[in-house]
Enzyme design. Structure first.
Site, PDB file in Angstrom:
ATOM      1  N   ASP A  83      64.172 -32.743  65.116  1.00  0.00           N
ATOM      2  CA  ASP A  83      64.644 -32.161  63.869  1.00  0.00           C
ATOM      3  C   ASP A  83      65.668 -33.077  63.204  1.00  0.00           C
ATOM      4  O   ASP A  83      66.131 -34.063  63.782  1.00  0.00           O
ATOM      5  CB  ASP A  83      65.168 -30.735  64.078  1.00  0.00           C
ATOM      6  N   LYS A  84      66.007 -32.732  61.991  1.00  0.00           N
ATOM      7  CA  LYS A  84      66.862 -33.586  61.159  1.00  0.00           C
ATOM      8  C   LYS A  84      68.205 -33.885  61.820  1.00  0.00           C
ATOM      9  O   LYS A  84      68.763 -34.973  61.653  1.00  0.00           O
ATOM     10  CB  LYS A  84      67.074 -32.899  59.804  1.00  0.00           C
TER      11      LYS A  84
END
Length: 249
Positions: A113-114
């Site tokens: 994820d980011k």
């Protein structure tokens, strides 16, 4: 022994992002494509797509990009998204422009994820991708976790039990291994990849993840000298570390 695939030169280079077939034909006719030091005269010549082709072929004086079947590791920085479509910085923007025009396309093998950094694998080989992400492969992934509050002391036992249920799910997690580094940091090794799994696991035991970094997949470790945003092609030895013996043989 498997047969080496062959492709027309113009199709091969077009699929690798060097331009349209017409543009590739123009490169060939201008004498800008060589194989083993000799100019290739016809754009429709069939080329054996071997693993050493990028060492033997040059386009405009530069080594050919890795041919189809490439695999790479990327040190994913924070703030970069594993997507083709979302707004903001994307992992594909860290690769050479031409690589984003390849067919088959390069895809991430799983996602980070980011707000997670670390080891990310990418490939244009669909078979390799599925071998790695298949639950049957049982490939482990290790994360360095930084926590908001000190560990209680019972987390390793809870995670290893194979009975932990995440909120809004009806199937318990597979056993996971926790190795404490300090009061507020640990390594967590998983063989699953559920949505935000590491963060949700620690939330389930009353803690909050402040930083998350993946440093290992299988026995393949993120090299210390590979800086965030940099990538490195994987060779046979790397894939042998990554895949279980029965699959990597």
């Amino acid at each position: 022994m498997s047969k080496v695939p062959t492709l027309r030169l113009d199709r091969l280079l077009a699929n690798m992002g060097y331009g349209s077939r017409r543009e590739v034909q123009q490169l060939v006719h201008a004498g800008l494509v060589t194989l083993d030091g000799a100019e290739i005269e016809e754009a429709d010549e069939r080329i054996a797509v071997t693993r050493d082709l990028s060492e033997r072929m040059r386009v405009q004086g530069k080594p050919l990009d890795p041919p189809p079947g490439l695999a790479l590791m990327l040190h994913k920085p924070l703030g970069v998204t594993c997507s083709h479509k979302e707004t903001g910085p994307l992992v594909y923007g860290l690769l050479p422009d031409r690589w984003r025009r390849r067919d088959p396309a390069i895809s991430t093998i799983g996602r980070l994820d980011k707000d997670t950094s670390g080891l990310l694998l990418m490939t244009d080989d669909g078979n390799l991708l599925h071998r790695i992400i298949s639950p049957r492969a049982n490939i482990s992934k290790r994360y360095h976790v930084s926590l908001d509050r000190p560990l209680r002391g019972d987390e390793a036992e809870i995670f290893a039990a194979g009975t932990l249920m995440l909120e809004s799910e009806d199937k318990p997690l597979l056993p996971a291994q926790l190795e404490a580094i300090s009061g507020t940091s640990a390594y967590l090794t998983l063989t699953e990849g559920r949505y935000h799994q590491v963060r949700r696991m620690f939330a389930a035991v009353g803690n909050h993840v402040t930083a998350l970094h993946r440093d290992r997949i299988g026995a393949l470790a993120l090299p210390e000298d590979l800086e965030p945003g940099q990538y490195r092609l994987l060779g046979e030895a790397d894939l042998a570390l990554l895949l279980p013996p029965a699959q990597g043989a």
